[in-house]
Design a protein around this motif. Sequence first.
Motif, PDB file in Angstrom:
ATOM      1  N   ALA A  62       0.815  -1.215   0.000  1.00  0.00           N
ATOM      2  CA  ALA A  62       0.000   0.000   0.000  1.00  0.00           C
ATOM      3  C   ALA A  62       0.846   1.262   0.000  1.00  0.00           C
ATOM      4  CB  ALA A  62      -0.937   0.003   1.216  1.00  0.00           C
ATOM      5  N   ASN A  63       1.982   1.230   0.674  1.00  0.00           N
ATOM      6  CA  ASN A  63       2.845   2.404   0.728  1.00  0.00           C
ATOM      7  C   ASN A  63       3.917   2.400  -0.345  1.00  0.00           C
ATOM      8  OD1 ASN A  63       4.081   4.831   2.061  1.00  0.00           O
ATOM      9  ND2 ASN A  63       5.759   3.386   2.348  1.00  0.00           N
ATOM     10  N   SER A  64       4.230   1.252  -0.924  1.00  0.00           N
ATOM     11  CA  SER A  64       5.306   1.173  -1.915  1.00  0.00           C
ATOM     12  C   SER A  64       4.794   1.136  -3.349  1.00  0.00           C
ATOM     13  CB  SER A  64       6.176  -0.062  -1.638  1.00  0.00           C
ATOM     14  OG  SER A  64       5.390  -1.230  -1.551  1.00  0.00           O
ATOM     15  N   ASP A  65       3.494   1.162  -3.538  1.00  0.00           N
ATOM     16  CA  ASP A  65       2.856   1.158  -4.849  1.00  0.00           C
ATOM     17  C   ASP A  65       3.322   2.378  -5.659  1.00  0.00           C
ATOM     18  OD1 ASP A  65       1.114   1.496  -6.986  1.00  0.00           O
ATOM     19  OD2 ASP A  65      -0.707   1.135  -5.822  1.00  0.00           O
ATOM     20  N   PHE A  66       4.010   2.134  -6.773  1.00  0.00           N
ATOM     21  CA  PHE A  66       4.579   3.219  -7.582  1.00  0.00           C
ATOM     22  C   PHE A  66       3.498   4.117  -8.188  1.00  0.00           C
ATOM     23  CE2 PHE A  66       3.775  -0.345 -10.335  1.00  0.00           C
ATOM     24  CZ  PHE A  66       3.283   0.226 -11.506  1.00  0.00           C
ATOM     25  N   PHE A  67       2.368   3.535  -8.569  1.00  0.00           N
ATOM     26  CA  PHE A  67       1.269   4.310  -9.150  1.00  0.00           C
ATOM     27  C   PHE A  67       0.691   5.251  -8.087  1.00  0.00           C
ATOM     28  CE2 PHE A  67      -3.124   3.809 -11.419  1.00  0.00           C
ATOM     29  CZ  PHE A  67      -3.029   5.114 -11.864  1.00  0.00           C
ATOM     30  N   TYR A  68       0.499   4.712  -6.885  1.00  0.00           N
ATOM     31  CA  TYR A  68      -0.003   5.529  -5.780  1.00  0.00           C
ATOM     32  C   TYR A  68       0.945   6.688  -5.507  1.00  0.00           C
ATOM     33  CZ  TYR A  68      -0.161   6.800  -0.798  1.00  0.00           C
ATOM     34  OH  TYR A  68      -0.158   7.482   0.385  1.00  0.00           O
ATOM     35  N   HIS A  69       2.246   6.422  -5.491  1.00  0.00           N
ATOM     36  CA  HIS A  69       3.203   7.485  -5.171  1.00  0.00           C
ATOM     37  C   HIS A  69       3.231   8.568  -6.243  1.00  0.00           C
ATOM     38  CE1 HIS A  69       5.282   6.860  -1.390  1.00  0.00           C
ATOM     39  NE2 HIS A  69       5.114   5.568  -1.580  1.00  0.00           N
ATOM     40  N   ALA A  70       3.059   8.185  -7.490  1.00  0.00           N
ATOM     41  CA  ALA A  70       3.026   9.188  -8.558  1.00  0.00           C
ATOM     42  C   ALA A  70       1.840  10.129  -8.368  1.00  0.00           C
ATOM     43  CB  ALA A  70       2.956   8.499  -9.916  1.00  0.00           C
ATOM     44  N   MET A  71       0.682   9.570  -8.028  1.00  0.00           N
ATOM     45  CA  MET A  71      -0.499  10.386  -7.789  1.00  0.00           C
ATOM     46  C   MET A  71      -0.362  11.169  -6.481  1.00  0.00           C
ATOM     47  SD  MET A  71      -2.423  10.021 -10.398  1.00  0.00           S
ATOM     48  CE  MET A  71      -4.004  10.679  -9.870  1.00  0.00           C
ATOM     49  N   LEU A  72       0.294  10.554  -5.485  1.00  0.00           N
ATOM     50  CA  LEU A  72       0.462  11.201  -4.186  1.00  0.00           C
ATOM     51  C   LEU A  72       1.294  12.471  -4.308  1.00  0.00           C
ATOM     52  CD1 LEU A  72      -0.011  11.034  -1.097  1.00  0.00           C
ATOM     53  CD2 LEU A  72       2.145   9.758  -0.953  1.00  0.00           C
ATOM     54  N   GLN A  73       2.330  12.441  -5.149  1.00  0.00           N
ATOM     55  CA  GLN A  73       3.162  13.629  -5.314  1.00  0.00           C
ATOM     56  C   GLN A  73       2.367  14.756  -5.954  1.00  0.00           C
ATOM     57  OE1 GLN A  73       6.024  13.694  -3.668  1.00  0.00           O
ATOM     58  NE2 GLN A  73       5.379  11.603  -3.154  1.00  0.00           N
ATOM     59  N   GLN A  74       1.481  14.417  -6.897  1.00  0.00           N
ATOM     60  CA  GLN A  74       0.614  15.438  -7.489  1.00  0.00           C
ATOM     61  C   GLN A  74      -0.363  15.978  -6.446  1.00  0.00           C
ATOM     62  OE1 GLN A  74      -1.287  13.984 -11.047  1.00  0.00           O
ATOM     63  NE2 GLN A  74       0.592  14.046 -12.235  1.00  0.00           N
ATOM     64  N   TYR A  75      -0.890  15.073  -5.617  1.00  0.00           N
ATOM     65  CA  TYR A  75      -1.796  15.515  -4.551  1.00  0.00           C
ATOM     66  C   TYR A  75      -1.053  16.429  -3.578  1.00  0.00           C
ATOM     67  CZ  TYR A  75      -4.577  15.490  -0.284  1.00  0.00           C
ATOM     68  OH  TYR A  75      -5.286  15.879   0.823  1.00  0.00           O
ATOM     69  N   GLY A  76       0.195  16.092  -3.279  1.00  0.00           N
ATOM     70  CA  GLY A  76       0.976  16.889  -2.336  1.00  0.00           C
ATOM     71  C   GLY A  76       1.137  18.326  -2.786  1.00  0.00           C
ATOM     72  N   ILE A  77       1.353  18.518  -4.085  1.00  0.00           N
ATOM     73  CA  ILE A  77       1.474  19.879  -4.627  1.00  0.00           C
ATOM     74  C   ILE A  77       0.146  20.614  -4.468  1.00  0.00           C
ATOM     75  CG2 ILE A  77       1.846  21.206  -6.734  1.00  0.00           C
ATOM     76  CD1 ILE A  77       3.716  18.925  -7.659  1.00  0.00           C
ATOM     77  N   ALA A  78      -0.946  19.913  -4.801  1.00  0.00           N
ATOM     78  CA  ALA A  78      -2.278  20.518  -4.665  1.00  0.00           C
ATOM     79  C   ALA A  78      -2.598  20.812  -3.203  1.00  0.00           C
ATOM     80  CB  ALA A  78      -3.327  19.587  -5.259  1.00  0.00           C
ATOM     81  N   ALA A  79      -2.168  19.926  -2.306  1.00  0.00           N
ATOM     82  CA  ALA A  79      -2.446  20.116  -0.879  1.00  0.00           C
ATOM     83  C   ALA A  79      -1.801  21.392  -0.362  1.00  0.00           C
ATOM     84  CB  ALA A  79      -1.960  18.907  -0.082  1.00  0.00           C
TER      85      ALA A  79
END
Length: 459
Positions: A62-79
Amino acid sequence: MKSPGILITIIFFTGLMWASLAAAEPSGPGDFTSGQFSKSGICSNCHGSSFGEWDGSMHSNANSDFFYHAMLQQYGIAAQEQGLSPEFCSRCHTPIGVVSAEIPPLDGSGLSEVSKEGVQCDFCHVIATSEGIGNAPYVLEPGDVKWGRNMSGAKSPSHEIKTNEFYNESAYCGTCHNIYHPVNNLTLAATYTEWEEGPYAKEGVTCQACHMTPGIVEFEENPGKAASSGPEREHVYTHYFVGGNAFVTEVMGEGRHEKKAVEYLQRAASLEVKAPDSAEPKENVEVEVKITNTGAGHKIPTGVTEEREMWLELIVEDAKGKELYHSGALDEKGEIDPEATIYQTVFADSRGNPTVKVWEAETVLSDNRIGPKESVVEKHSFLMPENASSPISTRAVLHYRSASQEHIDELFGNGTYNVPVIDMATYPEKEEESSTPGFGTIGALIALSMGSVYRRLKD
């Protein structure tokens, strides 16, 4: 004998006491330290089978999923720009990291080793309760006591054991498997609600009955021991937590879990096709394809359904193999025929434009997914060419992939990853003789009867 006034006072304060216990706050950042949780490898000493099943699953990744992390970085910028909660996504993907205040930063650089394990053993088995459904309002009590669904007769040299009925309920899974927008409360994912409002909930078939047994989308008893020193049991729940993600599991080399995801997808739906065996030149040929959700207790597809794609490919050929009609093909870029129906959720941003960035979502443009035990019928037609010869043959395939190739190329670059296309159901399954003159045989997979089998466990 106590006076009525005293009794009323006692009842009032007793009610307040129970209300305060029932209204526990969800665990939040800084409530615990990561040192209060055990790494999953320690659990494997006694729970080797369960650990081996979990290891490599989407929960463990759940934490090492590369697809999740790619989306998470985009979310982080928006956050940062919009003032959104930085740990919103991480509450489900690295829960120990959140309650230990190791998130943010969102790149994971502050995570301890135990937090990197994603949805892991000690996190799951110290959930005391949940203060609702969705967005991970879990209440944790890390410590010596580990909870489970049925701890009768169990003893452990390592920790205390207690039964918690919450672990028998689908609401346990609903803690994370519903997602609501953190600002506008728009429903972004509703796997739990889809189950709760569907027929399987009414039959008493829980999430665990399908996703934590050896059976493929149906309950199957699994006799054995939950721990090496534990008692023999009629059923021990498995910990593969199989879903439909054959993409991430394939890329990450988790072959066992990839294979199980494909098996689940191939038992989730059925096709029935009605088409003529012959036609005259210039005659209008009509083909009907019925798609039924036969094996999923929720809608298909489910989860992050703005990403998921399910669509029908239909091919009609004449006696010489000449293609007369083709819908739902992929082009050289991996994009689906624009005329085909794609079963998914489409969100819109504030300008009304479709978006897969769920933090931008404000409305739902469309949602045509298929509910449990429900069907949709696609109707296709074409004119029989003059030079075509009968008989004509019809093939249909229900396809699925975890995300569009276009979006994956945008995130990682063209050619980095090829999203696998899974054939969920096909027609015909095998060569069969026509049972009705002038029409093709109706082809279908066998619907699964999950409810009756699951009730054996309850009885």
